[in-house]
Design a protein around this motif. Structure first.
Motif, PDB file in Angstrom:
ATOM      1  N   GLY A  76       1.615   0.565  -9.940  1.00  0.00           N
ATOM      2  CA  GLY A  76       1.746   0.275  -8.727  1.00  0.00           C
ATOM      3  C   GLY A  76       2.558   1.004  -7.778  1.00  0.00           C
ATOM      4  O   GLY A  76       3.221   1.908  -8.235  1.00  0.00           O
ATOM      5  N   SER A  77       2.260   0.989  -6.584  1.00  0.00           N
ATOM      6  CA  SER A  77       3.226   1.906  -5.534  1.00  0.00           C
ATOM      7  C   SER A  77       4.644   1.429  -5.643  1.00  0.00           C
ATOM      8  O   SER A  77       5.317   2.250  -5.253  1.00  0.00           O
ATOM      9  N   ASP A  78       4.891   0.271  -6.300  1.00  0.00           N
ATOM     10  CA  ASP A  78       6.267  -0.073  -6.210  1.00  0.00           C
ATOM     11  C   ASP A  78       6.844   0.968  -7.092  1.00  0.00           C
ATOM     12  O   ASP A  78       8.335   0.924  -6.895  1.00  0.00           O
ATOM     13  N   TYR A 103       6.896  -3.264   5.327  1.00  0.00           N
ATOM     14  CA  TYR A 103       6.817  -3.505   3.735  1.00  0.00           C
ATOM     15  C   TYR A 103       8.210  -3.753   3.093  1.00  0.00           C
ATOM     16  O   TYR A 103       9.058  -2.790   3.235  1.00  0.00           O
ATOM     17  N   TYR A 106      10.625  -1.322   0.596  1.00  0.00           N
ATOM     18  CA  TYR A 106      11.516   0.047   0.697  1.00  0.00           C
ATOM     19  C   TYR A 106      12.942  -0.477   0.777  1.00  0.00           C
ATOM     20  O   TYR A 106      13.795   0.022   0.218  1.00  0.00           O
ATOM     21  N   CYS A 147       4.929   3.646   7.201  1.00  0.00           N
ATOM     22  CA  CYS A 147       3.899   2.912   6.332  1.00  0.00           C
ATOM     23  C   CYS A 147       2.735   2.823   7.447  1.00  0.00           C
ATOM     24  O   CYS A 147       2.723   2.434   8.595  1.00  0.00           O
ATOM     25  N   ASP A 176       3.359   5.837   3.533  1.00  0.00           N
ATOM     26  CA  ASP A 176       2.860   4.807   2.605  1.00  0.00           C
ATOM     27  C   ASP A 176       1.268   4.467   3.312  1.00  0.00           C
ATOM     28  O   ASP A 176       1.192   3.861   4.461  1.00  0.00           O
ATOM     29  N   TYR A 179      -3.358   1.124   3.142  1.00  0.00           N
ATOM     30  CA  TYR A 179      -4.460   0.479   3.740  1.00  0.00           C
ATOM     31  C   TYR A 179      -5.400   1.744   4.220  1.00  0.00           C
ATOM     32  O   TYR A 179      -6.283   1.309   5.221  1.00  0.00           O
ATOM     33  N   THR A 203      -2.904   3.497  -3.133  1.00  0.00           N
ATOM     34  CA  THR A 203      -2.965   2.657  -4.192  1.00  0.00           C
ATOM     35  C   THR A 203      -4.471   2.317  -4.556  1.00  0.00           C
ATOM     36  O   THR A 203      -5.292   2.463  -3.876  1.00  0.00           O
ATOM     37  N   SER A 205      -4.615  -0.944  -5.281  1.00  0.00           N
ATOM     38  CA  SER A 205      -4.663  -2.324  -5.239  1.00  0.00           C
ATOM     39  C   SER A 205      -5.650  -3.143  -3.988  1.00  0.00           C
ATOM     40  O   SER A 205      -5.828  -4.314  -4.108  1.00  0.00           O
ATOM     41  N   ARG A 214      -2.184  -2.840 -11.504  1.00  0.00           N
ATOM     42  CA  ARG A 214      -1.187  -2.286 -10.841  1.00  0.00           C
ATOM     43  C   ARG A 214      -1.169  -0.440 -11.297  1.00  0.00           C
ATOM     44  O   ARG A 214      -0.665  -0.045 -11.962  1.00  0.00           O
ATOM     45  N   ILE A 215      -1.716   0.141 -10.442  1.00  0.00           N
ATOM     46  CA  ILE A 215      -1.828   1.406 -10.319  1.00  0.00           C
ATOM     47  C   ILE A 215      -1.742   2.041  -8.951  1.00  0.00           C
ATOM     48  O   ILE A 215      -2.281   1.654  -7.953  1.00  0.00           O
ATOM     49  N   GLY A 216      -0.529   2.708  -8.558  1.00  0.00           N
ATOM     50  CA  GLY A 216      -0.193   3.351  -7.458  1.00  0.00           C
ATOM     51  C   GLY A 216      -0.305   4.922  -7.703  1.00  0.00           C
ATOM     52  O   GLY A 216      -0.087   5.408  -8.515  1.00  0.00           O
TER      53      GLY A 216
END
Ligand SMILES: *Cc1c(COP(=O)(O)O)cnc(C)c1O
Length: 344
Positions: A76-78, A103, A106, A147, A176, A179, A203, A205, A214-216
């Protein structure tokens, strides 16, 4: 602009990374007695294959038009956000500049890593406060988070403003773009060629429809990517996840993205005709930020009909606002009907 290496924490720069069994022997054929796995085959008894992960990395890199060496795949991006703090910020000493509202991760990752965060508010039109962001930075500022399109405000920023920040800021600028697939504005990815201090996050997502995997993505110069690879957990993406992502990436998502954009524009035009709707902000994302007269009342009315939206009215800068994700045309119709009933 500072040299990237001088921005990396000393202990990370000199880190000797963990070497996995699969780093030592990259093959997958033969009698594998090297990794203390179960020898009994069930499809996932082996640690994730390096070559399969590399296949995914090449595939995503091709899609993004970049060399694989500029791409990092995170859980994930997380994971990428957390890595930025762990790689560049000395806890208790360095700081990060973050625009707000934006978001939440951060800020959460800053707090987890004991990194001071300097919050820079957006104005009522949610324009990028370029001068204020730069003013908030000092010699201890290692990260700046932008973002675009922004969550929860929905607007995207001009590349000129982002480039100016990359040029003027003496730390790592993180843009980020979760979107970006819904936005007509160009991505900042090509700027990573010119600015070694720029990290662009994307992402799988959102538009790609793989939030459950969960892939960022982090796209940056190869020096930053190598450091991320050193610091991440070994095998941060599981075997089935990699295989499913490779499969789903073959599907054409453009029709879905086009449907969402068309529905977003339709709802953005229609929602202001409701009495309870005070304002709908233009959106470059797959959601709309909507100011309503009684956010809690509308939230609960929607909830009673099984429509769950995000109440952002408690967030500074989003007073009175709900964030509505664009659903399927049928789901959006249900949303409209429920608002109409609530009003009558
Ligand atoms: C949804 C979202 C992400 C995606 O996070 P993942 O961990 O990749 O699912 C990243 N940034 C923003 C601003 C988001 O809204």
């Amino acid at each position: 602009m500072k040299d990237i290496k001088s921005l990396v924490r000393g202990n990370i720069a000199s880190l000797e990374p963990y070497s996995t069994a699969r780093d030592e022997y990259k093959g997958e054929l033969g009698i594998l007695l090297d990794a203390n796995e179960s020898p009994f085959g069930n499809g996932v008894n082996r640690y994730p294959s390096t070559s399969l992960k590399e296949q995914l990395r090449s595939r995503v890199a091709d899609l993004k038009g970049i060399p694989a060496g500029k791409l990092f795949l995170g859980n994930g991006s997380d994971e990428v956000i957390d890595l930025c703090y762990r790689v560049f910020c000395e806890p208790g000493r360095d700081n990060a500049v973050i625009m707000t509202p934006s978001y939440g991760m951060y800020s959460v990752c800053a707090d987890i890593n004991n990194v001071e965060r300097r919050m820079v508010p957006l104005d009522e039109a949610f324009t990028l406060p370029v001068a204020e962001l730069l003013q908030a930075a000092d010699s201890r500022t290692r990260l700046m988070f932008i973002c675009s399109p922004n969550n929860p405000t929905g607007n995207a920023y001009n590349l000129e403003a982002i480039e100016f920040l990359a040029q003027s800021f003496n730390g790592i600028l993180v843009v980020d773009e979760a979107y970006i697939d819904f936005s007509p504005k160009p991505s900042a990815v090509p700027l990573t060629r010119k600015y070694p201090n720029l990290i662009v996050m994307q992402t799988l997502s959102k538009a790609w429809g793989m939030a459950g995997l969960r892939i960022g993505l982090a796209i940056a110069n190869p020096d930053i990517i190598s450091i991320f690879k050193k610091v991440k957990y070994p095998y941060n993406i599981g075997t089935d996840t990699i295989a499913l992502a490779l499969d789903y990436l073959q599907r054409d998502i453009r029709p879905q993205v086009e449907t969402i954009i068309a529905e977003r524009e339709r709802l953005a035009a229609l929602l202001p005709s409701f009495k309870c709707v005070e304002k709908v902000w233009p959106s470059d994302a797959n959601f709309l930020l909507v100011k309503v007269s009684d956010p809690r009342g509308l939230y609960n009315a929607l909830l009673r009909q099984g429509v769950i939206v995000r109440d952002r009215s408690g967030v500074k800068g989003c007073e009175g606002c709900l964030r509505l994700t664009i659903g399927t045309p049928e789901e959006n119709l249900k949303l409209e009907k429920t608002i109409a009933e609530y009003e009558s």
